[in-house]
Design an enzyme around this catalytic site. Structure first.
Site, short mmCIF file in Angstrom:
data_model
loop_
_atom_site.label_atom_id
_atom_site.label_comp_id
_atom_site.label_asym_id
_atom_site.label_seq_id
_atom_site.Cartn_x
_atom_site.Cartn_y
_atom_site.Cartn_z
N ASP A 1 0.84 -1.20 0.00
CA ASP A 1 0.00 0.00 0.00
C ASP A 1 0.88 1.25 0.00
O ASP A 1 2.09 1.15 0.23
CB ASP A 1 -0.97 0.00 1.19
CG ASP A 1 -0.28 -0.20 2.53
OD1 ASP A 1 0.97 -0.22 2.58
OD2 ASP A 1 -0.98 -0.33 3.54
N ASN B 1 -7.11 -1.25 14.22
CA ASN B 1 -8.53 -1.41 13.87
C ASN B 1 -8.77 -2.65 13.00
O ASN B 1 -9.87 -2.86 12.50
CB ASN B 1 -9.07 -0.15 13.16
CG ASN B 1 -8.42 0.08 11.79
OD1 ASN B 1 -7.54 -0.67 11.37
ND2 ASN B 1 -8.86 1.12 11.10
N GLU C 1 -9.65 -1.01 5.11
CA GLU C 1 -10.15 -0.60 6.41
C GLU C 1 -11.40 -1.40 6.80
O GLU C 1 -11.99 -2.08 5.95
CB GLU C 1 -10.50 0.90 6.36
CG GLU C 1 -9.32 1.82 6.05
CD GLU C 1 -8.43 2.09 7.25
OE1 GLU C 1 -8.31 1.22 8.14
OE2 GLU C 1 -7.83 3.19 7.30
N HIS D 1 -7.21 -3.39 10.12
CA HIS D 1 -7.00 -3.26 8.67
C HIS D 1 -5.82 -4.09 8.19
O HIS D 1 -4.89 -4.38 8.93
CB HIS D 1 -6.88 -1.79 8.25
CG HIS D 1 -5.61 -1.09 8.65
ND1 HIS D 1 -5.53 0.27 8.81
CD2 HIS D 1 -4.37 -1.55 8.93
CE1 HIS D 1 -4.31 0.61 9.14
NE2 HIS D 1 -3.58 -0.48 9.24
#
Ligand code: PGA
Length: 239
Positions: free
Chosen positions: A67, A135, A142, A137
């Protein structure tokens, strides 16, 4: 999903690097995606040493960057590609043409993303090495991401934006990025999820034992036939 726990970050990093070297030896044309970030740093250092000592080679391998942040200066050391370059690529023997990264500076990202997905559909990744956000991801996929999601531009969640400040020496934090999609990650022949430290313990417990679904994208790896979760004792504390 197989979970491996290690008493220290040193033993954790050494074990991952040892298996990675074995994979490269058995399969020199290994095609893999790699994350930037703080977690893999000891593993990348061990791989640089292994290449320097002649115990591993990336000469025939291909590396995809998992990413990248949008909106950062090309030379910003906090960009994912620049982190991966300084932590790993500059110290290994990978030919530059075998490093594939989505250029987040392109104004029209869609054709690049489609080309990347087409390449990965023709030949899935052999190995996806992933970090995990607090979280849940994976890359910049996400919470809420569909398991069939493609490579694309994404808007970052508030916790990801806040976490990105750790990589930057300024306060102009990125709000979006480009990421390989869940489809390509879940299609990899083998997936290694890496986590260390007490701040990852809660999300690792939810990934391994919580509800399986896209509220925690990493939990989707429980449906993968060949996924190993590599943890130090602190990240494993909630299991
Ligand atoms: P970290 O980032 O390795 O720096 O904790 C992981 C991630 O956010 O995916």
């Amino acid at each position: 999903m197989q979970v491996k726990q290690f008493p220290s970050i040193d033993s954790w990093g050494a074990a991952i690097a040892e298996l990675w070297c074995a994979r490269l030896t058995a399969h020199p044309t290994l095609r893999m995606c790699l994350p930037a970030g703080h977690t893999p740093t000891p593993v990348y250092a061990a791989m640089r040493r292994a290449v320097g000592d002649g115990e591993a080679s990336f000469r025939q391998a291909t590396i995809y960057l998992l990413d990248e942040y949008g909106g950062l200066h090309p030379d910003d050391p906090g960009r994912c590609g620049n982190m991966l370059r300084s932590q790993l690529l500059d110290g290994i023997d990978l030919p530059p043409r075998q490093y594939v990264h989505l250029n987040a500076d392109e104004t029209n990202l869609d054709p690049l993303c489609r080309a990347s997905d087409q390449q990965l559909e023709r030949g899935p990744l052999d190995l996806a090495i992933l970090g995990i956000g607090t979280n849940g991801h994976l890359g910049m996929n996400e919470p809420g991401t569909h398991p069939g999601s493609l490579t694309r531009r994404v808007e970052l969640h508030a916790s990801t934006i806040a976490a990105s400040a750790r990589y930057l020496d300024h306060t102009d934090v990125p709000t979006w990025g480009v990421t390989l999609g869940m489809k390509a990650l879940l299609a990899a022949h083998e997936v290694w999820l890496l986590a260390t430290g007490p701040h990852k313990a809660d999300i690792i417990a939810r990934t391994v034992h919580g509800e399986l679904g896209n509220a925690v994208p990493a939990s989707l790896l429980r449906g993968h036939p060949n996924c190993v979760v590599w943890l130090d004792h602190e990240a494993a504390a909630g299991l």
